[in-house]
Design a protein around this motif. Structure first.
Motif, mmCIF file in Angstrom:
data_model
loop_
_atom_site.group_PDB
_atom_site.id
_atom_site.type_symbol
_atom_site.label_atom_id
_atom_site.label_comp_id
_atom_site.label_asym_id
_atom_site.label_seq_id
_atom_site.Cartn_x
_atom_site.Cartn_y
_atom_site.Cartn_z
ATOM 1 N N ASN A 36 -1.007 -13.439 -17.552
ATOM 2 C CA ASN A 36 -1.479 -14.034 -16.314
ATOM 3 C C ASN A 36 -0.445 -13.749 -15.241
ATOM 4 O O ASN A 36 0.518 -14.475 -15.087
ATOM 5 N N THR A 37 -0.643 -12.675 -14.499
ATOM 6 C CA THR A 37 0.338 -12.296 -13.489
ATOM 7 C C THR A 37 -0.234 -12.439 -12.090
ATOM 8 O O THR A 37 0.349 -11.937 -11.143
ATOM 9 N N LYS A 38 -1.364 -13.107 -11.938
ATOM 10 C CA LYS A 38 -1.976 -13.257 -10.619
ATOM 11 C C LYS A 38 -1.110 -14.100 -9.693
ATOM 12 O O LYS A 38 -1.127 -13.917 -8.495
ATOM 13 N N VAL B 149 14.620 -16.799 -15.252
ATOM 14 C CA VAL B 149 14.464 -16.741 -16.711
ATOM 15 C C VAL B 149 13.978 -15.359 -17.127
ATOM 16 O O VAL B 149 14.511 -14.757 -18.069
ATOM 17 N N MET B 150 12.971 -14.842 -16.423
ATOM 18 C CA MET B 150 12.454 -13.516 -16.771
ATOM 19 C C MET B 150 13.534 -12.452 -16.584
ATOM 20 O O MET B 150 13.632 -11.536 -17.396
ATOM 21 N N ASP B 151 14.354 -12.570 -15.549
ATOM 22 C CA ASP B 151 15.441 -11.597 -15.355
ATOM 23 C C ASP B 151 16.386 -11.591 -16.552
ATOM 24 O O ASP B 151 16.827 -10.531 -17.002
ATOM 25 N N VAL B 152 16.700 -12.780 -17.077
ATOM 26 C CA VAL B 152 17.561 -12.865 -18.267
ATOM 27 C C VAL B 152 16.894 -12.161 -19.439
ATOM 28 O O VAL B 152 17.521 -11.369 -20.156
ATOM 29 N N LEU B 153 15.609 -12.431 -19.658
ATOM 30 C CA LEU B 153 14.900 -11.824 -20.796
ATOM 31 C C LEU B 153 14.721 -10.321 -20.603
ATOM 32 O O LEU B 153 14.818 -9.550 -21.568
ATOM 33 N N LEU C 77 6.099 -20.286 -19.242
ATOM 34 C CA LEU C 77 5.992 -18.819 -19.239
ATOM 35 C C LEU C 77 5.280 -18.325 -20.500
ATOM 36 O O LEU C 77 4.501 -17.368 -20.438
ATOM 37 N N ALA C 78 5.522 -18.975 -21.633
ATOM 38 C CA ALA C 78 4.830 -18.597 -22.872
ATOM 39 C C ALA C 78 3.336 -18.896 -22.757
ATOM 40 O O ALA C 78 2.502 -18.085 -23.167
ATOM 41 N N ARG C 79 2.986 -20.056 -22.188
ATOM 42 C CA ARG C 79 1.569 -20.398 -22.025
ATOM 43 C C ARG C 79 0.874 -19.458 -21.052
ATOM 44 O O ARG C 79 -0.316 -19.187 -21.197
#
Length: 127
Positions: A3-5, A15-19, A55-57
Motif C-alpha cells: 500500500n504505497t498510495k 524507519v524505512m531508511d534504516v531497513l 508498516l507491516a500492516r
C-alpha cells in the motif's frame, strides 16, 4: 501488494531508511531499529514498535516472529517503492493521456536523471 498510495510520515520514512540500509535479506528487531533512530532523535521504543507494526500492516515491511520478538525487513527496495508511488499517483489522476504528465516530469529532471532514464529505456529496448 504494498500500500504505497499514501506518502510516508516522518518517522515511517526514518524507519524505512534504516531497513533500506540493510544488506538484502537482513532483518532487524524493533529494539535494533530504535537504537539506530535514538542516535539522532528522541523517540520512544513503543512509538517505534507501533510504527513498525503499522508498516507491516501496510505491506511495506515483512514481519517474522522470532521467539517473543519480531524481525522486520523492507518488503521492497527504495526504488521499487518509489516506482509504486509514481504509478499510484498516475492511477489516481484517472484515465487521461499520461504522456503530458510524463513530459512535464522529464522537463523538470536534472541532467543526471535524464541520463538515468535514457539508460533505463535503452536497457528495455535491448531486452
Amino acid at each position: 501488494m504494498r500500500n504505497t498510495k499514501n506518502a510516508l510520515g516522518d518517522l515511517e520514512r526514518a524507519v524505512m531508511d534504516v531497513l533500506w540500509d540493510l544488506p538484502p535479506a537482513d532483518e532487524m528487531t524493533v529494539r535494533e531499529v530504535h537504537a539506530v533512530l535514538a542516535e539522532s532523535r528522541d523517540v520512544a521504543y513503543t512509538t517505534v514498535m507501533t510504527v513498525m507494526d503499522r508498516l507491516a500492516r501496510k505491506g511495506m515491511t515483512v514481519q517474522h516472529k522470532e521467539g517473543r520478538a519480531y524481525r522486520y525487513q523492507a518488503a521492497s527496495t527504495r526504488a521499487e517503492m518509489t516506482a509504486d508511488l509514481m504509478r499510484g499517483t498516475l492511477d489516481d489522476l484517472g484515465s487521461f493521456d499520461r504522456g503530458p504528465a510524463l513530459v512535464a516530469f522529464v522537463e523538470d529532471a536534472s541532467a543526471e536523471e535524464i541520463a538515468a532514464l535514457r539508460q533505463a529505456l535503452a536497457a528495455l529496448d535491448a531486452g
